[in-house]
Design an enzyme around this catalytic site. Structure first.
Site: not given
Ligand code: URA
Length: 214
Positions: A205, A109, A113, A208
């Site tokens: 995330d 991502r 944007t 992560d």
């Molecule tokens: N991607 C993720 O890893 N966590 C989110 O909250 C949104 C997108």
């Protein structure tokens, strides 16, 4: 246990899943445990996603006598994780269907944007004839998943199901509007997205959390 919130979405909120998901949401849960829980949940979600696989009767002999036993009817499957977090759901699904093929789609991502950028794509040649189970733990804006679905459709795929751990209402709305033929299986639908496109309350995330990169 299955809850319906949208005709295309199945929320698989079995107590085993919601318990494991709550452990994953906890920010003190270490990466090793997070990965293990994700794998365990993928088995439970996979059970629901593959519920409609056709079966056929084949004659066998049990120790007691002959019978026509039910077997999965050779439906060809491909699991396609969206890199990198989708990989966390893959091994559990492969435990269920070891003969399935695996494709990979790499999308990240753009942080400004929030639009998906493709950096990798490797799919089986005969993917158009197969049921594709697309896997990504987080259905947030829906942009990455919608882009992956568009890519699969451009390769001729007609039968696509999405497995995701957590969804945002915004992602469900975007995906079902863009691809109303795709069925979604998720463990929970959370409140909303924050300004950074993260699911609230979510789990942070997913990549992560899996790999300890933050
Ligand atoms: N991607 C993720 O890893 N966590 C989110 O909250 C949104 C997108």
């Amino acid at each position: 246990m299955r809850t319906a919130i949208h005709p295309n979405v199945t929320v698989v909120d079995h107590p085993l899943i919601v318990h494991k998901l709550s452990l994953m949401r906890d920010k003190t849960t270490p990466s090793s445990v997070f990965r293990q829980l994700l794998r365990e949940i993928s088995l439970l979600l996979g059970y629901e996603v593959l519920r409609d696989l056709p079966v056929e009767l084949r004659p066998i002999e049990t120790p007691v006598g002959p019978m026509d036993a039910r077997f999965i009817k050779g439906k060809k499957l491909v699991f396609v994780p969206i890199l990198r977090a989708g990989v966390g759901l893959l091994d559990g699904l492969l435990d269920l269907v070891p003969s399935a093929r695996v494709g990979h789609i790499g999308l990240y991502r753009d942080p400004k944007t929030l639009q998906p950028v493709q950096y990798y794509c490797k799919l089986p040649e005969d993917i158009a004839e197969r049921l594709v189970v697309l896997v990504d733990p987080m259905l947030a804006t829906g942009n990455s998943v919608a882009a992956a679905v568009a890519l699969l459709k451009a390769r001729g795929v007609k039968d696509i199901k999405l497995v995701c751990l957590l969804s945002a209402p915004e992602g469900i709305a975007a995906l079902t509007a863009a691809h109303p033929d795709v069925r979604v299986y998720t463990a929970a639908v959370d409140s909303h997205l924050n300004d950074h496109g993260y699911i609230v309350p979510g789990l942070g995330d997913a990549g992560d959390r899996m790999y300890g990169t933050k």
